[in-house]
Design an enzyme around this catalytic site. Structure first.
Site, PDB file in Angstrom:
ATOM      1  N   GLY A  72       0.929  -1.005   0.226  1.00  0.00           N
ATOM      2  CA  GLY A  72      -0.132  -0.125  -0.055  1.00  0.00           C
ATOM      3  C   GLY A  72       1.280   1.616   0.006  1.00  0.00           C
ATOM      4  N   CYS A  99       5.497  -6.286   1.413  1.00  0.00           N
ATOM      5  CA  CYS A  99       5.679  -4.877   1.787  1.00  0.00           C
ATOM      6  C   CYS A  99       4.671  -4.244   2.568  1.00  0.00           C
ATOM      7  CB  CYS A  99       5.775  -3.921  -0.027  1.00  0.00           C
ATOM      8  SG  CYS A  99       6.304  -2.389   0.282  1.00  0.00           S
ATOM      9  N   TYR A 100       3.896  -2.849   2.558  1.00  0.00           N
ATOM     10  CA  TYR A 100       3.534  -2.510   3.926  1.00  0.00           C
ATOM     11  C   TYR A 100       2.767  -3.947   4.681  1.00  0.00           C
ATOM     12  CZ  TYR A 100       0.350   0.105   5.668  1.00  0.00           C
ATOM     13  OH  TYR A 100      -0.916   1.264   7.105  1.00  0.00           O
ATOM     14  N   HIS A 190       8.166  -7.911  -3.448  1.00  0.00           N
ATOM     15  CA  HIS A 190       6.430  -7.840  -4.363  1.00  0.00           C
ATOM     16  C   HIS A 190       6.404  -9.409  -4.869  1.00  0.00           C
ATOM     17  CE1 HIS A 190       4.327  -4.780  -3.814  1.00  0.00           C
ATOM     18  NE2 HIS A 190       5.294  -3.989  -2.815  1.00  0.00           N
ATOM     19  N   GLU A 192       4.063 -10.574  -6.417  1.00  0.00           N
ATOM     20  CA  GLU A 192       3.365 -11.425  -7.121  1.00  0.00           C
ATOM     21  C   GLU A 192       3.669 -10.918  -8.446  1.00  0.00           C
ATOM     22  OE1 GLU A 192       2.308  -7.314  -4.705  1.00  0.00           O
ATOM     23  OE2 GLU A 192       3.456  -9.267  -5.111  1.00  0.00           O
ATOM     24  N   SER A 244     -22.985  -6.007 -25.171  1.00  0.00           N
ATOM     25  CA  SER A 244     -22.365  -4.940 -26.158  1.00  0.00           C
ATOM     26  C   SER A 244     -21.350  -6.052 -27.769  1.00  0.00           C
ATOM     27  CB  SER A 244     -20.823  -4.322 -25.974  1.00  0.00           C
ATOM     28  OG  SER A 244     -19.835  -5.375 -25.272  1.00  0.00           O
ATOM     29  N   GLY A 245     -21.187  -7.455 -27.429  1.00  0.00           N
ATOM     30  CA  GLY A 245     -20.471  -7.968 -28.263  1.00  0.00           C
ATOM     31  C   GLY A 245     -18.857  -8.117 -27.969  1.00  0.00           C
ATOM     32  N   VAL A 247     -16.018  -9.817 -25.047  1.00  0.00           N
ATOM     33  CA  VAL A 247     -16.074 -11.038 -24.329  1.00  0.00           C
ATOM     34  C   VAL A 247     -16.991 -10.630 -23.592  1.00  0.00           C
ATOM     35  CG1 VAL A 247     -13.092 -10.011 -23.268  1.00  0.00           C
ATOM     36  CG2 VAL A 247     -14.396 -12.744 -23.597  1.00  0.00           C
ATOM     37  N   ASP A 248     -16.589  -9.698 -22.633  1.00  0.00           N
ATOM     38  CA  ASP A 248     -17.039  -9.255 -21.499  1.00  0.00           C
ATOM     39  C   ASP A 248     -18.653  -9.453 -20.929  1.00  0.00           C
ATOM     40  OD1 ASP A 248     -14.151  -9.048 -20.695  1.00  0.00           O
ATOM     41  OD2 ASP A 248     -14.831  -6.591 -20.211  1.00  0.00           O
ATOM     42  N   SER A 249     -18.940  -8.790 -21.752  1.00  0.00           N
ATOM     43  CA  SER A 249     -20.440  -8.870 -21.761  1.00  0.00           C
ATOM     44  C   SER A 249     -21.433 -10.101 -23.196  1.00  0.00           C
ATOM     45  CB  SER A 249     -21.632  -7.741 -22.860  1.00  0.00           C
ATOM     46  OG  SER A 249     -20.783  -7.808 -23.610  1.00  0.00           O
ATOM     47  N   SER A 250     -20.308 -10.484 -23.209  1.00  0.00           N
ATOM     48  CA  SER A 250     -20.862 -12.406 -23.884  1.00  0.00           C
ATOM     49  C   SER A 250     -21.052 -13.250 -23.005  1.00  0.00           C
ATOM     50  CB  SER A 250     -19.915 -12.460 -25.214  1.00  0.00           C
ATOM     51  OG  SER A 250     -20.157 -11.501 -25.923  1.00  0.00           O
ATOM     52  N   LYS A 392      -9.372 -10.316 -16.989  1.00  0.00           N
ATOM     53  CA  LYS A 392      -9.454 -10.410 -18.778  1.00  0.00           C
ATOM     54  C   LYS A 392      -9.350 -12.135 -18.972  1.00  0.00           C
ATOM     55  CE  LYS A 392     -10.759  -7.816 -21.545  1.00  0.00           C
ATOM     56  NZ  LYS A 392     -12.307  -7.835 -22.055  1.00  0.00           N
TER      57      LYS A 392
END
Length: 536
Positions: A72, A99-100, A190, A192, A244-245, A247-250, A392
């Protein structure tokens, strides 16, 4: 807890079902906090983000196998710095501070944290102390000398006697620590981020050697939980999905269709800011192939009217967001009994809009499906965002589990405000037509060369400048188009794609020769950060 953290506190996750592994990540506001959760998921263990305000009793009730305290931007010794419940260190739960998170834990358990004599930002070499691998197994199979990614100005300067030092750097004597009687481990670096070569090994060691996880979480499990959760929330009501067409909304539409069947109605808003032939593709895919109840709302004139004379990118997003809600409301009037609105909001949208779990993250840009929505009483729907905690690449995995076509699952992202944020300056129909033609040529050539799946996002940007050119025997003074191609694992960071020069040459030649009004093509070689992927 700071006031900001309190305001953004998320509801506590439900307890892990019997036999299910769960590792919690306490978010102290780091831009890479969700990367920790993602690395844990990559290792096959379920992870959830929680707020620092979560009481120890609440955490214990979730029955986690482990807990990670993220980094952070604050300093633990400053007033208002985020804190956690000190009682979490009395729980029989292994804890890893990053870290933090390490500094805060050491501070709360009696150690001294101060501004370091030398700050460490970037690549650093740590040296493991003799016996470090045996003291808790955090460094099992990790070389005695290895590089890590540091990003800190503070450090633990006075280590309390109950701690052992596991690793150090020339300027950070306590780069990794372990408590002797409590199951706490801390690393100043870090693990990650991909810049720490053995970071994934360290996280796996924490999960499997220390927390004794078995790696039972899979995307199919996430799908099952979300389907059940949607059914529980929705009941017998009808849900609207803004399609929307992309990938997310599909994926959202497919998930909801599996959960509630014909009680799903998808609404596609034609805002006049779409890619070439976008509307036809959406109709043929979802109405003809998936047999979903799809309604088309053609509002292109209204959107373009709202954008007339507007050049500021944030104002574009606000106006598009407002118009979207208005159009969606009108479309919803024709759907009886609709109570819920489903959206394909992802975690990068959330954190970049300043809605992190700790309330500490910077507001980088406004997403019309996060910060741009009005209050619920004004919106008229309850929101359902089943992908809100996913990156994603995880959405694509979920799409494959749902059985969506490959060309849909691997389609590059497209911004919610559409081409309005790729036409820099004022958005007009003639400028949109130019950009659509350029974008189509670019994607044709990238796909033909086999680079579409090798890149994460490729698109053209119409710049608000004109450039001198020569065509035939005449002088021209036309528009400039920028090409953007990036590679990214999670879209929180990205690097520009090294496309072959001959491919770029073909794209440039075709655009200049085939698209009227363009005299110059440039290639964007900026990484994220410091740049964003989109230009606006």
């Amino acid at each position: 807890m700071t006031a900001a953290a309190s305001e953004h506190r998320q509801p506590p996750p439900a307890a892990a079902p019997a036999g299910e592994e769960l590792v919690l990540v306490m978010d102290f506001g780091s831009q890479t906090a969700q990367l920790i959760a993602r690395r844990i998921r990559d290792a096959g263990v379920k992870s959830l983000m929680i707020s620092p305000s979560a009481p120890a009793a609440e955490i214990a009730a979730m029955r986690p196998a482990g807990l990670v305290l993220s980094g952070g931007p604050a300093s633990v010794y400053e007033a208002g710095a985020p804190r956690c419940d000190p009682a979490i260190f009395d729980l029989p739960v292994p804890i890893l501070g990053v870290c933090y998170g390490m500094q805060l834990a050491c501070h709360l358990m009696g150690s001294k944290v101060t501004r370091g004599a030398a700050r460490e930002f970037g690549r650093a070499e740590i040296t493991l102390n003799p016996g470090a691998a045996a003291k808790g197994q955090l460094f099992t199979s990790i070389p005695a000398h290895t590089h890590v990614w540091m990003s800190h100005g503070d450090q633990v300067s006075g280590l309390e006697s109950s701690f052992d030092t596991l690793a150090s750097t020339p300027t950070c004597p306590h780069a990794a620590v372990k408590h002797r009687t409590r199951p706490f481990y801390g690393v100043q670096f870090h693990p990650e981020v991909t810049h720490s070569p053995h970071g994934a090994d360290l996280i796996r060691n924490f999960l499997y050697e220390i927390c004794h996880c078995r790696g039972t979480w899979r995307m199919a499990d996430f799908l099952d939980r979300q389907v059940e959760q949607v059914r529980g929330v929705v009941g017998r009501e009808r849900v609207l999905c803004g399609l929307s067409g992309g990938v997310d909304s599909s994926v959202v539409a497919a998930l909801l269709h599996r959960a509630i069947g014909d009680r799903l109605t998808c609404v596609f808003v034609d805002n006049g800011l779409l890619r070439k032939n976008e509307r036809n593709l959406v109709e043929s895919t979802f109405r003809d192939h998936f047999r979903l109840d799809l309604r088309i709302a053609d509002a292109s004139r209204g959107f373009l009217s709202d954008l007339a004379g507007i050049e500021d990118p944030q104002e574009k997003r606000r106006r598009i967001g407002r118009r979207f809600i208005e159009v969606f409301k009108q479309a919803a009037l024709a759907v009886r009994g609709a109570k819920f609105l489903a959206q394909g909001t992802l975690y990068p949208d959330v954190i970049e809009s300043g809605h992190g779990h700790a309330g500490q993250s910077a507001n980088i840009k406004l997403h019309h499906n996060v910060g741009g929505l009005p209050p619920r009483h004004e919106l008229g729907f309850e929101l359902i965002e089943p992908l809100r905690d996913l990156f994603k690449d995880e959405v694509r995995k979920l799409g494959e589990v749902l059985g969506l076509p490959e060309q849909l699952v691997w389609r590059h992202p497209f911004p919610g405000p559409g081409l309005a944020v790729r036409v820099l300056g004022e958005v007009t129909e003639p400028r949109l037509c130019v950009l659509r033609d350029c974008d189509e040529i670019l994607l044709e050539e990238v796909t033909s060369a086999g680079y579409y799946r090798k890149t994460s996002q490729v698109f053209a940007v119409l710049l608000p400048v004109r450039s001198v050119g020569v065509m035939g025997d005449g002088r021209t003074y036309d528009s400039v188009v920028a090409i953007r191609a990036v590679e990214s694992e999670d879209f929180m960071s990205a690097d520009w794609a090294r496309l072959p020069h001959d491919l770029l040459a073909r794209v440039s030649s075709r655009i200049v020769n085939e698209v009227g009004g363009v005299s110059r093509v440039v290639y964007d070689i900026s990484s994220k950060p410091p740049a964003t992927i989109e230009w606006e």
